[in-house]
Design a protein around this motif. Structure first.
Motif, PDB file in Angstrom:
ATOM      1  N   ARG A 161      15.867   4.642 -32.029  1.00  0.00           N
ATOM      2  CA  ARG A 161      16.041   3.675 -31.157  1.00  0.00           C
ATOM      3  C   ARG A 161      15.593   4.294 -29.574  1.00  0.00           C
ATOM      4  N   ILE A 162      14.630   3.754 -28.921  1.00  0.00           N
ATOM      5  CA  ILE A 162      14.216   4.411 -27.766  1.00  0.00           C
ATOM      6  C   ILE A 162      14.333   3.397 -26.591  1.00  0.00           C
ATOM      7  N   THR A 163      15.077   3.831 -25.777  1.00  0.00           N
ATOM      8  CA  THR A 163      15.197   3.058 -24.489  1.00  0.00           C
ATOM      9  C   THR A 163      14.687   3.588 -23.269  1.00  0.00           C
ATOM     10  N   VAL A 164      13.911   2.971 -22.525  1.00  0.00           N
ATOM     11  CA  VAL A 164      13.325   3.574 -21.226  1.00  0.00           C
ATOM     12  C   VAL A 164      13.726   2.929 -19.963  1.00  0.00           C
ATOM     13  N   ASN A 165      14.377   3.546 -19.083  1.00  0.00           N
ATOM     14  CA  ASN A 165      14.764   2.897 -17.893  1.00  0.00           C
ATOM     15  C   ASN A 165      13.840   3.521 -16.571  1.00  0.00           C
ATOM     16  N   LEU A 166      13.571   2.625 -15.830  1.00  0.00           N
ATOM     17  CA  LEU A 166      12.739   3.018 -14.637  1.00  0.00           C
ATOM     18  C   LEU A 166      13.722   2.930 -13.379  1.00  0.00           C
ATOM     19  N   ALA A 167      14.062   4.208 -12.991  1.00  0.00           N
ATOM     20  CA  ALA A 167      15.033   4.197 -11.715  1.00  0.00           C
ATOM     21  C   ALA A 167      14.134   4.571 -10.552  1.00  0.00           C
ATOM     22  N   PRO A 168      14.732   3.837  -9.336  1.00  0.00           N
ATOM     23  CA  PRO A 168      15.587   2.851  -9.085  1.00  0.00           C
ATOM     24  C   PRO A 168      15.423   1.518  -9.710  1.00  0.00           C
ATOM     25  N   SER A 169      16.527   1.013 -10.457  1.00  0.00           N
ATOM     26  CA  SER A 169      16.145  -0.165 -11.200  1.00  0.00           C
ATOM     27  C   SER A 169      15.967  -1.528 -10.469  1.00  0.00           C
ATOM     28  N   VAL A 228       0.848  -1.182  -0.041  1.00  0.00           N
ATOM     29  CA  VAL A 228       0.225  -0.001  -0.184  1.00  0.00           C
ATOM     30  C   VAL A 228       0.777   1.298  -0.063  1.00  0.00           C
ATOM     31  N   ASP A 229       2.158   1.213  -0.080  1.00  0.00           N
ATOM     32  CA  ASP A 229       3.019   2.409   0.076  1.00  0.00           C
ATOM     33  C   ASP A 229       3.542   2.746  -1.462  1.00  0.00           C
ATOM     34  N   GLY A 230       3.583   3.910  -1.694  1.00  0.00           N
ATOM     35  CA  GLY A 230       4.086   4.459  -3.026  1.00  0.00           C
ATOM     36  C   GLY A 230       5.603   4.679  -3.021  1.00  0.00           C
ATOM     37  N   HIS A 231       6.257   4.602  -3.956  1.00  0.00           N
ATOM     38  CA  HIS A 231       7.555   4.618  -4.094  1.00  0.00           C
ATOM     39  C   HIS A 231       7.883   5.824  -5.469  1.00  0.00           C
ATOM     40  N   ALA A 232       8.773   6.834  -5.104  1.00  0.00           N
ATOM     41  CA  ALA A 232       8.925   7.616  -6.416  1.00  0.00           C
ATOM     42  C   ALA A 232       9.718   6.954  -7.165  1.00  0.00           C
ATOM     43  N   VAL A 233       9.536   7.266  -8.667  1.00  0.00           N
ATOM     44  CA  VAL A 233      10.195   6.600  -9.486  1.00  0.00           C
ATOM     45  C   VAL A 233      10.733   7.373 -10.624  1.00  0.00           C
ATOM     46  N   THR A 234      11.808   7.586 -11.142  1.00  0.00           N
ATOM     47  CA  THR A 234      12.057   8.338 -12.252  1.00  0.00           C
ATOM     48  C   THR A 234      12.300   7.530 -13.653  1.00  0.00           C
ATOM     49  N   VAL A 235      11.488   8.324 -14.731  1.00  0.00           N
ATOM     50  CA  VAL A 235      11.474   7.564 -15.809  1.00  0.00           C
ATOM     51  C   VAL A 235      12.578   8.216 -16.797  1.00  0.00           C
TER      52      VAL A 235
END
Lengths: 386, 505
Positions: B63-71, B13-20
């Motif tokens: 070419r598109i690369t998406v990284n969801l951090a923290p990985s 139930v907890d949210g975590h910040a993600v950087t795209v």
């Protein structure tokens, strides 16, 4: 015959083959009787049973009915694995007394019965079957009222020298014997529907032992026979045969006690019934018996009159309980003689929850009321707690 | 070309910040998502591409690369769709990069470019540190509950792009549906008679005591249990936020105001699986019924029909108020402080009218009795035999006290308990109990018999004192506890009949 020294060279008595026959499947009292009456048991065992030709014997065939052939085959299969000598030794080692039909060791009242047992096993002393005997039977699912009456009847009868005959079942049967044991009077007589090493119901292990120590426990079934529903109807017939008078304390309209009543009537034994509230399903059977002409058993005096015994039972002790206070009296009146819940008592008495619960606590402590499982019942007499 | 966009994901139930992070470069056209996405999250590729094209925006053929951090953090669900789309647009310079830094995006994209709400919006918004967030219209109210952010909401990706360019103002939020009327909750006045049952639910509500109702069918067990939740006071803001976070994370509908203010009532059917009741799941962790009932009532009707392992799994949460679910890859804990209300028949046949009516065999009774273990039964401070109301009361009786009147009394009692010990009576420790609720000297006579006969254990006595203290709070009397209150507490903590060997002497 020489005194046996070892198991291997011992030659068991002829009764051993009757015991072996009693272990066969589908072997009821009637079939066993027919088999015993065929003559020499050892010959019957080898010639008819082990060979699978039991259905060729006309007397047995009649008892075996349509499936005679199949049963005979099954008997042969089982019999091949049964060693009568070992079986006999097991019973002797367990200290079990055995008498087959025709053996003078069998109590005369059973040997001369309409449907005598082919073989009878016992633990305890079979010679206690001499004095007056009253069968006390009833439902397993009894009320506090029934349990109290059964306990008091058992206690008061034993105290004046009347043996109580019952089936050691839960409920009425057990309460009657518990009462008889409490009086330390006439020896109790129990009849069970299992082998004598198989205590059923298990809760009654202690009661079972006490009956053996102080009286006798009879069974028609060899060791290691479990409880089967059909065993209990034939057990009921032995209770009816052993009793001079049968008392039904509480019974549902179609309860097992009604079979015992039929058996008693067939043997011209007087049937008595304890009246109960007409709305109580646990008394539906007994009230029906009364309307059909059974004799009313209100207390031990009624039963003694029916037995033809003039002795008056000892007077009941004076009321030992402290009288209830005004609030307690009010709650007792609201309770009446039928089980009620706390909520019903609150509604009927119109008092607050705390007042009624305090009164109930006091009444329970003083022995006026018994509560279990959320239901309260009024206790008629002091000292009948079991 | 590179862009970074802020968003968040949900774990438990907890949210975590993600950087795209999106990198668009020369090379064979392609679109990869890395950084521990789960299946739903990986499917964002197809949704994002279709949404862009439907919105009239160009899809960069590079070419598109998406990284969801923290990985290392597992990302589940479709809430990152919007952030990925914006990051792709920024990286391919279709959207200005500057305003993006102060915004976070949470929302799922439809193939037509529409922006949708996702479960757990409240927790996710709570996790982002940016001063403003962008969500779909449907999630706007929920996002505002956090109170720290400027909430922007949009209907479509196209609207969002226009707003980011500054071509258009941020769109107005459509008025909420007028269907905000909730059904009138069931009122206690409907319960006729049954004074003991009424007292039991009042005590349960006031003291937070778990309640077991047993009795024949037709006694109104379900009716009473649903009334109990109405007696509980409204949740305070912290509790309400917690309850809302759980409801949101489970995707359960939220009340019109967005905030779960009334204590929830959850009544799972007895066919419910262990995961559904306790929470968990292998790929998508969701809160179970016990967490959805957090702050409210968990009602288990026909309790003896629940699988034994489900019932036994309730024991730890009942004690700790939280359930910790562990799987190979992740561990989450869900709050689960609820009032347990169980209802069951006294035996398989229902024993409609008391002793002598039950037609069950001893074996079936014993089997039925085993379905509720001793330790679980011990958790119930209140065990009340519910008999059907008398016909007189059903037909003519006065309506009973209303929910509002009883709730006022419950609130006063809870207030007294709070003033005294900062918790409800049901959670008192035994040491605090000895200090706060001494027994009146007259009680000893009453208790001695029960303790000596073994009908009452030391633990049972403790629970009875807790209940008696609640009754005293309801009546407004101060400890020491009088014997009549203790006797009433014992009445409300009956042994269910099947615990006894039936009638055997």
């Amino acid at each position: 015959m020489a005194e046996p020294t070892t198991v291997t060279d011992s030659r068991p008595p002829p009764d051993a083959w009757v015991v072996a026959m009693a272990t066969l499947p589908h072997m009821g009292p009637g079939r066993l009787r027919a088999a015993v009456r065929l003559g020499e048991p050892e010959l019957t065992w080898t010639r008819d049973v082990v060979s699978g030709r039991a259905h060729r014997q006309p007397a047995l065939q009649k008892k075996l009915g349509k499936n005679a052939r199949a049963i005979a085959e099954q008997w042969a299969q089982v019999a091949a694995r049964v060693d009568p000598a070992t079986l006999w030794r097991a019973h002797a080692d367990a200290g079990i007394g055995i008498a087959t039909l025709g053996n003078p060791a069998m109590p005369a009242v059973l040997a001369g019965d309409l449907a005598p047992p082919g073989v009878l096993f016992w633990l305890g002393d079979p010679d206690v079957v001499v004095g007056p005997r009253v069968g006390i039977v009833g439902t397993r699912d009894c009320t506090r009222y029934g349990r109290d009456i059964a306990f008091e009847l058992g206690r008061d009868l034993a105290a004046v020298g009347v043996s109580v005959v019952s089936g050691l079942a839960l409920g009425i049967d057990g309460a009657a014997h518990a009462g008889a044991l409490a009086a330390e009077g006439a020896p109790p007589i129990g009849v069970v529907g299992t082998g004598l090493d198989t205590v059923y119901p298990r809760q009654h292990r202690r009661l079972w032992q006490q009956v053996v120590e102080r009286g006798v426990l009879f069974s028609e079934y060899p060791l290691r026979t479990g409880a089967e529903p059909w065993h209990f109807t034939s057990r009921n017939r032995l209770i009816a045969a052993l009793a001079d008078v049968l008392v039904v304390v509480e019974s549902h309209a179609a309860g097992g006690s009604m079979h015992t009543v039929d058996d008693a009537e067939r043997r011209q034994r007087p049937v008595m019934a304890v009246p109960g509230p007409v709305r109580s399903p646990a008394s539906a059977g007994t009230n029906k018996l009364l309307s059909e002409g059974a004799i009313v058993a209100r207390d031990v005096l009624d039963v003694l009159v029916e037995l033809g015994l003039k002795d008056r039972p000892p007077r009941a002790a004076a009321e030992a309980r402290p009288p209830p206070n005004a609030a307690g009296q009010h709650v007792l009146e609201a309770l009446g003689w039928q089980p009620a819940t706390f909520e019903q008592l609150v509604m009927r008495s119109g008092r607050s929850l705390a007042e009624v619960s305090a009164s109930l606590e006091q009444l329970q402590r003083d022995g006026w009321v018994d509560g279990r499982g959320g239901w309260y019942e009024r206790v008629a007499k002091a000292g009948a707690r079991s | 070309m590179f862009a970074t966009v802020h968003s968040a994901t949900l774990l438990g139930v907890d949210g975590h910040a993600v950087t795209v992070e999106v990198h668009v470069s020369k090379g064979l056209p392609g679109f990869t998502v890395v950084g521990s996405p789960d299946t739903v999250c990986r499917e964002a590729r197809d949704r994002v591409r279709a949404a862009l094209l439907s919105s009239g925006l160009e899809w960069p053929l590079r070419r598109i690369t998406v990284n969801l951090a923290p990985s290392g953090l597992r990302k589940g669900g479709s809430g990152l769709d919007l952030a990925i789309a914006i990051a792709v647009l920024v990286a391919s310079e279709k959207v200005p990069g500057l305003p993006i830094n102060d915004l976070a995006f949470v929302g799922e994209l439809g193939l037509d470019g529409s922006v949708r709400a996702v479960p757990g919006t409240l927790s996710m918004i709570d996790a982002v540190t940016q001063p403003a967030v962008v969500v779909g219209h449907a999630a706007a109210k929920e996002a505002e509950l956090v109170g720290r952010h400027t909430v922007r909401s949009v209907a479509t990706l196209g609207e969002l792009v226009a707003a980011l360019w500054g071509d258009e103002p941020w769109p107005e939020r459509p008025p909420a549906d007028a269907a905000g009327e909730t059904a009138e909750p069931a009122d206690l006045a409907d319960v006729r008679g049954q004074p003991v049952a009424r007292q039991a639910i009042e005590v349960a509500a006031a003291g937070g005591h778990h309640l077991l109702l047993y009795g024949p069918p037709g006694g109104g067990k379900t009716m009473l249990a649903t009334r109990l939740v109405g007696l509980l006071p409204e949740l305070d803001r912290a509790e309400a936020l917690e309850a809302t976070r759980i409801h949101s994370a489970a995707g359960a509908p939220l009340p019109p105001g967005g905030l779960v203010r009334r204590p929830p009532l959850r009544a799972p059917h007895h066919g419910a699986s262990k995961v559904a009741v306790i929470g968990g799941g292998s790929s998508w962790m969701a809160p179970g019924e016990i967490s959805l009932a957090h702050g409210g009532v968990l009602f288990l009707d026909e309790m003896a029909e629940f699988p034994v392992d489900v019932l036994e799994a309730l024991r730890t949460p009942l004690e700790e108020g939280v359930v910790r679910v562990a799987r190979a890859n992740f561990r989450v804990s869900y709050p689960a402080r609820f009032l347990l209300v169980g209802a069951m028949n006294p035996c398989p046949c229902g024993a409609a009218r008391g002793p002598g009516h039950c037609r069950c065999t001893p074996t079936s009774l014993a089997r039925y009795g085993r379905r509720l273990s001793g330790p679980l039964l011990d958790r119930f401070d209140l065990r009340v035999n519910i008999s059907p109301p008398e016909p007189r009361d059903l037909l003519g009786g006065e309506p009973g006290e209303s929910t509002a009147a009883v709730r006022e009394r419950v609130e006063r009692a809870r207030h007294r308990a709070w003033q005294r010990q900062r918790c409800v009576n049901g959670q008192l420790t035994s040491r605090a109990l000895n200090q706060l609720a001494p027994l009146h000297a007259d009680c000893h006579e009453l208790l001695e018999g029960h303790l000596a006969s073994g009908r009452l254990s030391a633990r049972g006595l403790r629970r009875i004192r807790c209940v008696a203290l609640t009754i005293a709070d309801l009546l407004g009397v101060e400890p020491p506890l009088r014997p009549d209150l203790l006797a009433l507490a014992m009445q409300l903590r009956n042994e269910p009949a099947f615990l006894y060997e039936r009638m055997a002497v």
